[in-house]
Design a protein around this motif. Sequence first.
Motif, PDB file in Angstrom:
ATOM      1  N   GLY A  32       0.811  -1.203   0.000  1.00 17.64           N
ATOM      2  CA  GLY A  32       0.000   0.000   0.000  1.00 17.64           C
ATOM      3  C   GLY A  32       0.847   1.256   0.000  1.00 17.64           C
ATOM      4  N   THR A  33       0.205   2.363   0.322  1.00 24.09           N
ATOM      5  CA  THR A  33       0.827   3.678   0.178  1.00 24.09           C
ATOM      6  C   THR A  33       0.682   4.496   1.454  1.00 24.09           C
ATOM      7  OG1 THR A  33       0.094   3.618  -2.124  1.00 24.09           O
ATOM      8  CG2 THR A  33       0.964   5.705  -1.310  1.00 24.09           C
ATOM      9  N   VAL A  34       1.754   5.174   1.841  1.00 23.23           N
ATOM     10  CA  VAL A  34       1.695   6.153   2.922  1.00 23.23           C
ATOM     11  C   VAL A  34       1.537   7.517   2.267  1.00 23.23           C
ATOM     12  CG1 VAL A  34       2.883   7.175   4.887  1.00 23.23           C
ATOM     13  CG2 VAL A  34       3.203   4.750   4.366  1.00 23.23           C
ATOM     14  N   LYS A  35       0.401   8.169   2.526  1.00 19.54           N
ATOM     15  CA  LYS A  35       0.139   9.463   1.893  1.00 19.54           C
ATOM     16  C   LYS A  35      -0.934  10.220   2.673  1.00 19.54           C
ATOM     17  CE  LYS A  35      -2.485   9.611  -1.684  1.00 19.54           C
ATOM     18  NZ  LYS A  35      -3.085   9.468  -3.030  1.00 19.54           N
ATOM     19  N   PRO A  36      -0.866  11.549   2.632  1.00 18.95           N
ATOM     20  CA  PRO A  36       0.249  12.332   2.087  1.00 18.95           C
ATOM     21  C   PRO A  36       1.435  12.350   3.041  1.00 18.95           C
ATOM     22  CG  PRO A  36      -1.379  13.802   3.052  1.00 18.95           C
ATOM     23  CD  PRO A  36      -1.950  12.413   3.161  1.00 18.95           C
ATOM     24  N   VAL A  37       2.616  12.609   2.501  1.00 23.23           N
ATOM     25  CA  VAL A  37       3.812  12.865   3.293  1.00 23.23           C
ATOM     26  C   VAL A  37       4.182  14.314   3.016  1.00 23.23           C
ATOM     27  CG1 VAL A  37       6.210  12.225   3.738  1.00 23.23           C
ATOM     28  CG2 VAL A  37       4.550  10.462   3.089  1.00 23.23           C
ATOM     29  N   GLU A  38       3.874  15.183   3.954  1.00 16.72           N
ATOM     30  CA  GLU A  38       4.069  16.620   3.753  1.00 16.72           C
ATOM     31  C   GLU A  38       5.370  17.079   4.410  1.00 16.72           C
ATOM     32  OE1 GLU A  38       0.190  18.782   4.410  1.00 16.72           O
ATOM     33  OE2 GLU A  38      -0.303  16.816   5.220  1.00 16.72           O
ATOM     34  N   VAL A  39       6.048  18.017   3.781  1.00 23.34           N
ATOM     35  CA  VAL A  39       7.333  18.488   4.281  1.00 23.34           C
ATOM     36  C   VAL A  39       7.399  20.001   4.185  1.00 23.34           C
ATOM     37  CG1 VAL A  39       8.387  18.158   2.004  1.00 23.34           C
ATOM     38  CG2 VAL A  39       9.833  18.233   4.042  1.00 23.34           C
ATOM     39  N   ASN A  40       8.040  20.632   5.173  1.00 23.79           N
ATOM     40  CA  ASN A  40       8.149  22.094   5.136  1.00 23.79           C
ATOM     41  C   ASN A  40       9.331  22.512   4.261  1.00 23.79           C
ATOM     42  OD1 ASN A  40      10.263  21.403   6.861  1.00 23.79           O
ATOM     43  ND2 ASN A  40       9.945  23.145   8.215  1.00 23.79           N
ATOM     44  N   SER A  41       9.531  23.809   4.138  1.00 21.53           N
ATOM     45  CA  SER A  41      10.478  24.335   3.148  1.00 21.53           C
ATOM     46  C   SER A  41      11.927  23.946   3.411  1.00 21.53           C
ATOM     47  CB  SER A  41      10.367  25.863   3.063  1.00 21.53           C
ATOM     48  OG  SER A  41      10.624  26.449   4.331  1.00 21.53           O
ATOM     49  N   ASP A  42      12.339  23.844   4.677  1.00 25.06           N
ATOM     50  CA  ASP A  42      13.733  23.474   4.945  1.00 25.06           C
ATOM     51  C   ASP A  42      13.898  21.982   5.244  1.00 25.06           C
ATOM     52  OD1 ASP A  42      12.742  23.184   7.492  1.00 25.06           O
ATOM     53  OD2 ASP A  42      14.031  24.710   8.418  1.00 25.06           O
ATOM     54  N   LYS A  43      12.836  21.225   5.046  1.00 24.76           N
ATOM     55  CA  LYS A  43      12.854  19.762   5.162  1.00 24.76           C
ATOM     56  C   LYS A  43      13.222  19.289   6.570  1.00 24.76           C
ATOM     57  CE  LYS A  43      13.849  19.055   0.278  1.00 24.76           C
ATOM     58  NZ  LYS A  43      14.695  18.378  -0.732  1.00 24.76           N
ATOM     59  N   ALA A  54      -3.259  -1.736  -0.082  1.00 20.63           N
ATOM     60  CA  ALA A  54      -3.649  -2.259  -1.385  1.00 20.63           C
ATOM     61  C   ALA A  54      -4.855  -3.175  -1.204  1.00 20.63           C
ATOM     62  CB  ALA A  54      -2.489  -3.028  -2.008  1.00 20.63           C
ATOM     63  N   PRO A  55      -5.717  -3.296  -2.230  1.00 19.90           N
ATOM     64  CA  PRO A  55      -6.912  -4.133  -2.098  1.00 19.90           C
ATOM     65  C   PRO A  55      -6.614  -5.549  -1.639  1.00 19.90           C
ATOM     66  CG  PRO A  55      -7.038  -2.817  -4.094  1.00 19.90           C
ATOM     67  CD  PRO A  55      -5.662  -2.598  -3.535  1.00 19.90           C
ATOM     68  N   SER A  56      -5.464  -6.082  -2.025  1.00 21.93           N
ATOM     69  CA  SER A  56      -5.144  -7.479  -1.694  1.00 21.93           C
ATOM     70  C   SER A  56      -4.767  -7.688  -0.238  1.00 21.93           C
ATOM     71  CB  SER A  56      -3.996  -7.975  -2.579  1.00 21.93           C
ATOM     72  OG  SER A  56      -2.842  -7.185  -2.370  1.00 21.93           O
ATOM     73  N   VAL A  57      -4.531  -6.603   0.524  1.00 16.20           N
ATOM     74  CA  VAL A  57      -4.097  -6.770   1.917  1.00 16.20           C
ATOM     75  C   VAL A  57      -5.011  -6.069   2.916  1.00 16.20           C
ATOM     76  CG1 VAL A  57      -1.685  -7.016   1.219  1.00 16.20           C
ATOM     77  CG2 VAL A  57      -2.552  -4.762   1.874  1.00 16.20           C
ATOM     78  N   VAL A  58      -6.180  -5.614   2.475  1.00 13.76           N
ATOM     79  CA  VAL A  58      -7.083  -4.889   3.373  1.00 13.76           C
ATOM     80  C   VAL A  58      -7.388  -5.706   4.623  1.00 13.76           C
ATOM     81  CG1 VAL A  58      -9.429  -4.020   3.630  1.00 13.76           C
ATOM     82  CG2 VAL A  58      -8.111  -3.435   1.602  1.00 13.76           C
ATOM     83  N   ALA A  59      -7.594  -7.002   4.456  1.00 14.90           N
ATOM     84  CA  ALA A  59      -7.944  -7.854   5.593  1.00 14.90           C
ATOM     85  C   ALA A  59      -6.806  -7.982   6.594  1.00 14.90           C
ATOM     86  CB  ALA A  59      -8.357  -9.234   5.099  1.00 14.90           C
ATOM     87  N   GLU A  60      -5.583  -7.666   6.174  1.00 14.57           N
ATOM     88  CA  GLU A  60      -4.416  -7.787   7.054  1.00 14.57           C
ATOM     89  C   GLU A  60      -3.994  -6.441   7.643  1.00 14.57           C
ATOM     90  OE1 GLU A  60      -1.179 -10.339   5.432  1.00 14.57           O
ATOM     91  OE2 GLU A  60      -2.435 -10.399   3.651  1.00 14.57           O
ATOM     92  N   HIS A  61      -4.829  -5.419   7.496  1.00 14.30           N
ATOM     93  CA  HIS A  61      -4.402  -4.070   7.868  1.00 14.30           C
ATOM     94  C   HIS A  61      -3.943  -3.978   9.312  1.00 14.30           C
ATOM     95  CE1 HIS A  61      -4.927   0.122   9.243  1.00 14.30           C
ATOM     96  NE2 HIS A  61      -4.387   0.389   8.076  1.00 14.30           N
ATOM     97  N   ARG A  62      -4.602  -4.690  10.211  1.00 13.62           N
ATOM     98  CA  ARG A  62      -4.242  -4.553  11.623  1.00 13.62           C
ATOM     99  C   ARG A  62      -2.833  -5.075  11.893  1.00 13.62           C
ATOM    100  NH1 ARG A  62      -5.294  -8.977  15.101  1.00 13.62           N
ATOM    101  NH2 ARG A  62      -6.043 -10.857  14.045  1.00 13.62           N
ATOM    102  N   HIS A  63      -2.320  -5.952  11.023  1.00 16.83           N
ATOM    103  CA  HIS A  63      -0.953  -6.424  11.169  1.00 16.83           C
ATOM    104  C   HIS A  63       0.035  -5.497  10.460  1.00 16.83           C
ATOM    105  CE1 HIS A  63      -2.357 -10.269  12.779  1.00 16.83           C
ATOM    106  NE2 HIS A  63      -3.256 -10.281  11.816  1.00 16.83           N
ATOM    107  N   LEU A  64      -0.406  -4.893   9.356  1.00 15.59           N
ATOM    108  CA  LEU A  64       0.495  -4.090   8.535  1.00 15.59           C
ATOM    109  C   LEU A  64       0.590  -2.639   8.987  1.00 15.59           C
ATOM    110  CD1 LEU A  64      -0.553  -5.414   5.012  1.00 15.59           C
ATOM    111  CD2 LEU A  64       1.537  -5.945   6.263  1.00 15.59           C
TER     112      LEU A  64
END
Length: 201
Positions: A32-43, A54-64
């Motif tokens: 799956g995806t971690v989003k959004p990842v926001e960053v300030n101007s000086d990082k 991802a759709p294939s791992v929704v049932a495993e979310h509590r582990h992931l």
Amino acid sequence: MTFKKLHLAGADLSDYQLGEPMYAFDRSRFLGTVKPVEVNSDKSEVRVSRFLPAPSVVAEHRHLGPLLLVEATMFLAERFPSIQNVHFMLSREIENSDGTMVAAARVELLRSIGATDVHAQPKPDSSKPGNFVVHGLWSYAEHNLVALRSALAMRRELYREHLAHVPMEERSGPLRHRLKQWWRAMTHEAGSSRREALPKG
């Protein structure tokens, strides 16, 4: 092959660039995806909001979910020396779950990695009542790195135990062309979304 760590990358398995969504893999399996990842101007300040499985791992979310949050925090701390603080605003709703228990688990998870100012607030725009937004702040410091490493070792071991009880066929990810379709869709959505500004460090 025994699981060792998650692989975090940019779109199409490119090297990750700070500010982009993170794409998470367990070896060749897209999680799956971690989003959004926001960053300030000086990082120096980063904000992480949610993990979209991802759709294939929704049932495993509590582990992931917990593993990925800790892996992503360690990845940011080790990969980007400019980062001083990681802000968390965990708001993803979990279907068929007690929102209070989910919020309590997230609070405990953030505290386990050394985060401070950890608190939960009711989610005002939730599609159903009882969901919360959990906030926390992880700062780059030696004692927090120790806590983070300890939490990461524990989460990796719990995930290995989970994998040992899940048949291989149930863990088979989508075919490669379906992964590319997912990446393109996520990349397009990320490009069209507007990020909130973070305070300068």
